[in-house]
Design a protein around this motif. Structure first.
Motif, PDB file in Angstrom:
ATOM      1  N   ILE A 513       0.835  -1.205   0.000  1.00 16.69           N
ATOM      2  CA  ILE A 513       0.000   0.000   0.000  1.00 16.69           C
ATOM      3  C   ILE A 513       0.869   1.255   0.000  1.00 16.69           C
ATOM      4  O   ILE A 513       0.649   2.191  -0.775  1.00 16.69           O
ATOM      5  CB  ILE A 513      -0.948   0.000   1.214  1.00 16.69           C
ATOM      6  CG1 ILE A 513      -1.962  -1.147   1.111  1.00 16.69           C
ATOM      7  CG2 ILE A 513      -1.692   1.336   1.300  1.00 16.69           C
ATOM      8  CD1 ILE A 513      -2.825  -1.311   2.358  1.00 16.69           C
ATOM      9  N   HIS A 514       1.864   1.283   0.891  1.00 18.86           N
ATOM     10  CA  HIS A 514       2.734   2.459   0.962  1.00 18.86           C
ATOM     11  C   HIS A 514       3.492   2.678  -0.351  1.00 18.86           C
ATOM     12  O   HIS A 514       3.675   3.825  -0.785  1.00 18.86           O
ATOM     13  CB  HIS A 514       3.732   2.304   2.110  1.00 18.86           C
ATOM     14  CG  HIS A 514       3.165   2.606   3.454  1.00 18.86           C
ATOM     15  ND1 HIS A 514       2.703   3.849   3.811  1.00 18.86           N
ATOM     16  CD2 HIS A 514       2.990   1.813   4.554  1.00 18.86           C
ATOM     17  CE1 HIS A 514       2.269   3.834   5.063  1.00 18.86           C
ATOM     18  NE2 HIS A 514       2.429   2.604   5.541  1.00 18.86           N
ATOM     19  N   THR A 515       3.939   1.595  -0.974  1.00 14.22           N
ATOM     20  CA  THR A 515       4.688   1.734  -2.222  1.00 14.22           C
ATOM     21  C   THR A 515       3.780   2.227  -3.337  1.00 14.22           C
ATOM     22  O   THR A 515       4.175   3.097  -4.132  1.00 14.22           O
ATOM     23  CB  THR A 515       5.346   0.399  -2.601  1.00 14.22           C
ATOM     24  OG1 THR A 515       6.179  -0.046  -1.519  1.00 14.22           O
ATOM     25  CG2 THR A 515       6.195   0.544  -3.854  1.00 14.22           C
ATOM     26  N   ALA A 516       2.568   1.709  -3.402  1.00 15.62           N
ATOM     27  CA  ALA A 516       1.606   2.227  -4.373  1.00 15.62           C
ATOM     28  C   ALA A 516       1.338   3.701  -4.122  1.00 15.62           C
ATOM     29  O   ALA A 516       1.208   4.498  -5.070  1.00 15.62           O
ATOM     30  CB  ALA A 516       0.305   1.430  -4.295  1.00 15.62           C
ATOM     31  N   GLY A 517       1.272   4.085  -2.848  1.00 11.69           N
ATOM     32  CA  GLY A 517       1.066   5.489  -2.513  1.00 11.69           C
ATOM     33  C   GLY A 517       2.190   6.373  -3.004  1.00 11.69           C
ATOM     34  O   GLY A 517       1.965   7.505  -3.467  1.00 11.69           O
ATOM     35  N   ALA A 518       3.429   5.873  -2.918  1.00 15.50           N
ATOM     36  CA  ALA A 518       4.569   6.646  -3.421  1.00 15.50           C
ATOM     37  C   ALA A 518       4.472   6.849  -4.930  1.00 15.50           C
ATOM     38  O   ALA A 518       4.817   7.923  -5.451  1.00 15.50           O
ATOM     39  CB  ALA A 518       5.874   5.928  -3.071  1.00 15.50           C
ATOM     40  N   VAL A 519       3.998   5.841  -5.631  1.00 14.86           N
ATOM     41  CA  VAL A 519       3.808   5.954  -7.081  1.00 14.86           C
ATOM     42  C   VAL A 519       2.703   6.972  -7.389  1.00 14.86           C
ATOM     43  O   VAL A 519       2.860   7.845  -8.258  1.00 14.86           O
ATOM     44  CB  VAL A 519       3.459   4.581  -7.680  1.00 14.86           C
ATOM     45  CG1 VAL A 519       3.022   4.715  -9.143  1.00 14.86           C
ATOM     46  CG2 VAL A 519       4.650   3.627  -7.557  1.00 14.86           C
ATOM     47  N   ILE A 520       1.596   6.874  -6.670  1.00 18.77           N
ATOM     48  CA  ILE A 520       0.478   7.791  -6.903  1.00 18.77           C
ATOM     49  C   ILE A 520       0.903   9.234  -6.660  1.00 18.77           C
ATOM     50  O   ILE A 520       0.566  10.137  -7.447  1.00 18.77           O
ATOM     51  CB  ILE A 520      -0.710   7.410  -5.991  1.00 18.77           C
ATOM     52  CG1 ILE A 520      -1.303   6.071  -6.421  1.00 18.77           C
ATOM     53  CG2 ILE A 520      -1.790   8.501  -6.010  1.00 18.77           C
ATOM     54  CD1 ILE A 520      -2.321   5.506  -5.447  1.00 18.77           C
ATOM     55  N   GLU A 521       1.644   9.478  -5.589  1.00 16.84           N
ATOM     56  CA  GLU A 521       2.005  10.845  -5.242  1.00 16.84           C
ATOM     57  C   GLU A 521       3.080  11.425  -6.161  1.00 16.84           C
ATOM     58  O   GLU A 521       3.308  12.633  -6.156  1.00 16.84           O
ATOM     59  CB  GLU A 521       2.443  10.907  -3.784  1.00 16.84           C
ATOM     60  CG  GLU A 521       1.273  10.628  -2.839  1.00 16.84           C
ATOM     61  CD  GLU A 521       1.627  10.774  -1.377  1.00 16.84           C
ATOM     62  OE1 GLU A 521       2.831  10.660  -1.043  1.00 16.84           O
ATOM     63  OE2 GLU A 521       0.707  10.999  -0.577  1.00 16.84           O
ATOM     64  N   ARG A 522       3.691  10.580  -6.975  1.00 16.19           N
ATOM     65  CA  ARG A 522       4.662  11.078  -7.951  1.00 16.19           C
ATOM     66  C   ARG A 522       4.015  11.280  -9.321  1.00 16.19           C
ATOM     67  O   ARG A 522       4.248  12.296  -9.983  1.00 16.19           O
ATOM     68  CB  ARG A 522       5.832  10.102  -8.070  1.00 16.19           C
ATOM     69  CG  ARG A 522       6.821  10.482  -9.161  1.00 16.19           C
ATOM     70  CD  ARG A 522       7.942   9.468  -9.307  1.00 16.19           C
ATOM     71  NE  ARG A 522       8.805   9.789 -10.426  1.00 16.19           N
ATOM     72  CZ  ARG A 522       9.817   9.040 -10.846  1.00 16.19           C
ATOM     73  NH1 ARG A 522      10.121   7.910 -10.209  1.00 16.19           N
ATOM     74  NH2 ARG A 522      10.546   9.410 -11.885  1.00 16.19           N
ATOM     75  N   PHE A 523       3.223  10.298  -9.737  1.00 13.54           N
ATOM     76  CA  PHE A 523       2.688  10.313 -11.094  1.00 13.54           C
ATOM     77  C   PHE A 523       1.195  10.636 -11.111  1.00 13.54           C
ATOM     78  O   PHE A 523       0.479  10.370 -10.143  1.00 13.54           O
ATOM     79  CB  PHE A 523       2.878   8.945 -11.766  1.00 13.54           C
ATOM     80  CG  PHE A 523       4.307   8.512 -11.916  1.00 13.54           C
ATOM     81  CD1 PHE A 523       5.092   9.029 -12.939  1.00 13.54           C
ATOM     82  CD2 PHE A 523       4.865   7.581 -11.051  1.00 13.54           C
ATOM     83  CE1 PHE A 523       6.411   8.609 -13.093  1.00 13.54           C
ATOM     84  CE2 PHE A 523       6.173   7.159 -11.196  1.00 13.54           C
ATOM     85  CZ  PHE A 523       6.952   7.678 -12.221  1.00 13.54           C
ATOM     86  N   CYS A 524       0.731  11.152 -12.219  1.00 11.60           N
ATOM     87  CA  CYS A 524      -0.706  11.230 -12.442  1.00 11.60           C
ATOM     88  C   CYS A 524      -1.126   9.971 -13.194  1.00 11.60           C
ATOM     89  O   CYS A 524      -0.296   9.294 -13.812  1.00 11.60           O
ATOM     90  CB  CYS A 524      -1.079  12.484 -13.237  1.00 11.60           C
ATOM     91  SG  CYS A 524      -0.275  12.643 -14.846  1.00 11.60           S
ATOM     92  N   PRO A 525      -2.402   9.587 -13.137  1.00 12.62           N
ATOM     93  CA  PRO A 525      -2.835   8.349 -13.788  1.00 12.62           C
ATOM     94  C   PRO A 525      -2.532   8.359 -15.285  1.00 12.62           C
ATOM     95  O   PRO A 525      -2.555   9.423 -15.921  1.00 12.62           O
ATOM     96  CB  PRO A 525      -4.346   8.325 -13.532  1.00 12.62           C
ATOM     97  CG  PRO A 525      -4.533   9.154 -12.306  1.00 12.62           C
ATOM     98  CD  PRO A 525      -3.503  10.240 -12.409  1.00 12.62           C
ATOM     99  N   PRO A 526      -2.216   7.208 -15.871  1.00 11.62           N
ATOM    100  CA  PRO A 526      -1.939   7.140 -17.313  1.00 11.62           C
ATOM    101  C   PRO A 526      -3.122   7.679 -18.114  1.00 11.62           C
ATOM    102  O   PRO A 526      -4.277   7.401 -17.823  1.00 11.62           O
ATOM    103  CB  PRO A 526      -1.752   5.642 -17.574  1.00 11.62           C
ATOM    104  CG  PRO A 526      -1.453   5.048 -16.246  1.00 11.62           C
ATOM    105  CD  PRO A 526      -2.158   5.886 -15.235  1.00 11.62           C
ATOM    106  N   GLY A 527      -2.817   8.509 -19.098  1.00  8.87           N
ATOM    107  CA  GLY A 527      -3.870   9.065 -19.931  1.00  8.87           C
ATOM    108  C   GLY A 527      -4.381  10.398 -19.457  1.00  8.87           C
ATOM    109  O   GLY A 527      -5.098  11.088 -20.194  1.00  8.87           O
TER     110      GLY A 527
END
Length: 528
Positions: A513-527
């Motif tokens: 969960i925390h790792t997914a959160g790090a990805v979310i807080e860096r990137f915007c959703p594809p598209g």
């Protein structure tokens, strides 16, 4: 409304608790102020076998506007739920996750719900086929190296007890429990001090989680082996899976601790990896009734107690080396857990009912780079050599076995008594010194003597040892920084037990969960 936790409500085993009155006394509030009172956690205090107590923590929901006295004996419950704000960096491709164990599964669920449409790659089979593959190995010794107790939907934890205990203190632990319940796990895991799901129920739960990931826009590809991670100018650009290249600029690496081929490929590409400590030893089996009696005395079998559980440890004052029990399975069985041909590995498993005749746990000794070497994959080699020597010692996928009496005396073989080995692949009498290092067997003997003083009969001569237990945790750590990204490769996010950042279902899921959160807080959703 607000929720307060009231701790240490102590109730004698045969008494009927009045939680509402206990809460009113502790919080110094009126009955009209209480909207509900629910059990939050329950544990057993069996230090005095003639006076066993139950220790409850309850959650009291109060009406809005109720102001408690400063002398109130309760604390406001603040449970943080996963909430991440999408970043602004563009993703050219959908995030890719390697592995569908707890870390990969919960990372995938978190990303899918946030609109990132992750692609999960699993070398093993979906649950329905995986169960058949495991059965084929248990019964006929036909090992599928990609689909077994280690690899496949749900990861290695699916073929265990589904134990959810953890030493980490993280607010997302409650979230993981609630997610399991929402997807079919029994509600009792929300309140048990030592929650477990049972492998029979967990197999169904992981399928429901997979279906939600797909429903939320994610994709799960089974029978898909990641053969390589492709880098360019210090960034992830793709993975090679089943001979085909899949572009990705965000890769969450959540393999199990048996993903040895992937570890080797990472090392070849210069991705920083270090050897880390783990433990090796054997599974030990006793009659569950004997464990219950040793722990609960005349109250053994009481309906409020359930089966007895233990967790024991002993540390050598001179060397600092530990011997301890791990992954205790009340009413369970010992299972074959090999993932490579001509190796023997053991593990423990139990169903939700824990109705088996035997109790089993790992009896293991800590090892570290001082024992096997400091090169990144020396721990992997150390495991493999033990597993291969065990196979050679019994000439097949049978498990080497000794009774505790023979083991302590340094004599080969077994003198079978009341405890019958449950290893489904069959056992052969053996001598553990043929495949376990001498310092491991000697420390196991020290542990048996020490634990017998804590639990009467732990070192009973007819208790059964089945070996080897080698997969207690990952032998490597794929180094990452505070942003949960590899310290040298942009877009690579190691997480979970296999990458060296967790130990067990709960901590792996939380790390996912925390790792997914790090990805979310860096990137915007594809598209976007």
């Amino acid at each position: 409304m607000s929720i307060y936790l009231v701790n240490n409500i102590i109730i004698p085993l045969d008494a009927q608790p009045d939680f509402r009155r206990e809460v009113m006394n502790a919080l110094r509030c009126k009955g009209r102020d209480l909207l509900s009172v629910d059990i939050y956690r329950k544990s057993v205090d069996a230090r005095k076998k003639d006076h066993i107590l139950l220790n409850y923590t309850v959650a009291a929901t109060l009406k809005d506007g109720v102001v408690l006295s400063p002398r109130a004996a309760g604390r406001l419950l603040r449970e943080e739920k996963p909430s991440f704000t999408p970043g602004t960096e563009k993703l050219r491709h959908r995030p890719v996750i390697i592995g569908t164990g707890p870390a990969g599964m919960f990372a995938g669920l978190t990303l899918a719900r946030a609109g990132y449409r992750p692609i999960l790659l699993e070398q093993g089979a979906p649950m329905e086929q995986r169960m058949l593959d495991v059965d084929n190995f248990l019964v006929e010794h036909r090992l599928d190296e990609r689909s077994n107790v280690q690899f496949g939907e749900g990861g290695a934890g699916t073929f265990s007890d589904g134990k959810l205990m953890t030493r980490i203190n993280d607010s997302f632990c409650r979230t993981v429990l609630e997610e399991f319940v929402a997807h079919g796990a029994p509600k009792e895991i929300l309140t048990a001090a030592k929650p477990h799901i049972g492998t029979d129920i967990l197999r169904k739960v992981v399928v429901v989680i997979r279906e939600e990931i797909i429903r939320q826009g994610g994709e799960v590809r089974f029978h898909t082996l990641v053969e390589d991670v492709n880098l360019k100018n210090g960034r992830v650009v793709s993975v090679t899976a089943n001979g085909e290249e899949l572009p990705c600029d965000c890769l969450l690496m959540a393999p199990g601790n048996a993903a040895r081929g992937l570890f080797s490929r990472c090392l070849e590409h210069g991705i920083p990896i270090e050897a880390k400590p783990f433990s090796v030893g054997a599974r030990i089996e006793h009659l569950q009734a004997d464990i219950d009696t040793a722990l609960y005395g005349d109250y053994a079998g009481h309906p409020r107690l359930g089966h007895g559980e233990y967790q024991l440890s002993q540390r050598d004052a001179e060397t600092g080396r530990a011997v301890y029990t791990f992954c205790m399975c009340p009413g369970g069985v010992v299972v074959p857990a090999a993932s490579e041909r001509e190796t023997v590995v053991t593990n423990g498993m139990s169903f939700h009912s824990r109705a088996g005749r035997n109790a089993n746990s790992a009896l293991v000794v800590s090892v570290d780079p001082q024992d096997f070497g400091h090169n990144p994959l020396d721990g992997v080699l150390f495991q493999q050599q033990i597993e291969q020597r065990a196979y050679a010692a019994v000439h097949g996928y049978f498990a080497p076995a000794q009774t505790v009496g023979r083991f302590l005396e340094g004599r080969r073989g077994a003198e079978w008594g009341r405890v019958e080995p449950t290893y489904s692949g069959g056992v052969q009498q053996s001598d553990f010194t043929e495949f376990l290092p001498a310092f491991v067997t000697e420390q196991m003997k020290i542990g048996l003597a020490a634990f017998d003083r804590k639990i009467n009969g732990f070192a009973a001569p007819d208790a059964v040892l089945t070996a080897p237990e080698t997969r207690t945790s990952s032998p490597v750590r794929i180094l990452r920084g505070p942003d949960r990204q590899s310290i040298s490769v942009d877009g690579l996010y190691p997480c979970g037990e296999g990458s060296g950042y967790a130990g067990g279902i709960m901590s792996s899921a939380v790390d996912g969960i925390h790792t997914a959160g790090a990805v979310i807080e860096r990137f915007c959703p594809p598209g976007d």
